[in-house]
Design a protein around this motif. Structure first.
Motif, mmCIF file in Angstrom:
data_model
loop_
_atom_site.group_PDB
_atom_site.id
_atom_site.type_symbol
_atom_site.label_atom_id
_atom_site.label_comp_id
_atom_site.label_asym_id
_atom_site.label_seq_id
_atom_site.Cartn_x
_atom_site.Cartn_y
_atom_site.Cartn_z
ATOM 1 N N ASP A 1 -6.882 -5.927 4.423
ATOM 2 C CA ASP A 1 -5.386 -5.793 3.646
ATOM 3 C C ASP A 1 -5.799 -6.435 1.811
ATOM 4 O OD1 ASP A 1 -5.726 -8.640 4.363
ATOM 5 O OD2 ASP A 1 -3.434 -8.928 4.409
ATOM 6 N N THR B 1 -4.527 -0.682 0.409
ATOM 7 C CA THR B 1 -5.036 -1.361 1.263
ATOM 8 C C THR B 1 -6.756 -1.110 0.780
ATOM 9 O OG1 THR B 1 -5.747 0.105 3.096
ATOM 10 C CG2 THR B 1 -3.824 -1.774 2.983
ATOM 11 N N LEU C 1 -0.362 -6.068 0.506
ATOM 12 C CA LEU C 1 -1.595 -6.039 0.332
ATOM 13 C C LEU C 1 -1.731 -7.912 -0.291
ATOM 14 C CD1 LEU C 1 -1.472 -3.315 -2.372
ATOM 15 C CD2 LEU C 1 -2.174 -3.622 -0.356
ATOM 16 N N CYS D 1 0.785 -1.010 -0.413
ATOM 17 C CA CYS D 1 -0.157 0.028 0.119
ATOM 18 C C CYS D 1 1.109 1.211 -0.139
ATOM 19 C CB CYS D 1 -0.914 0.070 1.660
ATOM 20 S SG CYS D 1 -2.630 1.646 1.855
#
Length: 121
Positions: free
Chosen positions: A77, A104, A69, A62
């Motif tokens: 997430d 995210t 991620l 992110c």
């Protein structure tokens, strides 16, 4: 040999029901027209390839929080690809990979939405 008799067409000519929309002339009219027509670019293979390219470029991290991620939708997430500057259906902004960032789902659905609502209000 028998000759075939040519008959008159059964269907007459009818006026077309489709009309061309007048082309917008001012910048404001073009923006209004663009916002009225919302193509489904997110559902295209082109978007999926661009989205994947942005995620790979950002290393599946992110850009706003530094979180990896790793999740699968709808996990907080899970990866989302966000337009940094709102595109408002402008194809140049929509398809520009430099206008994309990997984030995210939690950041995109929370902080990003708050920022956009704050800017609009």
């Amino acid at each position: 040999m028998a000759r075939l008799k040519q008959s008159a067409p059964r269907l007459g000519q009818s006026a077309t029901r489709l009309r061309r929309a007048p082309s917008p002339t001012s910048e404001a009219e073009r923006l209004a027209e663009r916002n009225r027509i919302r193509p489904n670019w997110y559902g295209t293979a082109r978007w999926q390839k661009l989205r994947w390219a942005a995620l790979v470029r950002d290393g599946f991290v992110c850009r706003q929080t530094g979180v990896a991620l790793l999740g699968t939708y709808p996990a907080s997430d899970s990866p989302a690809v966000d337009h940094i500057d709102p595109h408002h259906w402008d194809p140049v902004l929509f398809w520009d990979i430099e206008n994309l960032q990997s984030v995210t789902k939690a950041w995109h659905d929370g902080e990003k939405q708050r920022r956009e609502k704050g800017a609009a209000g």
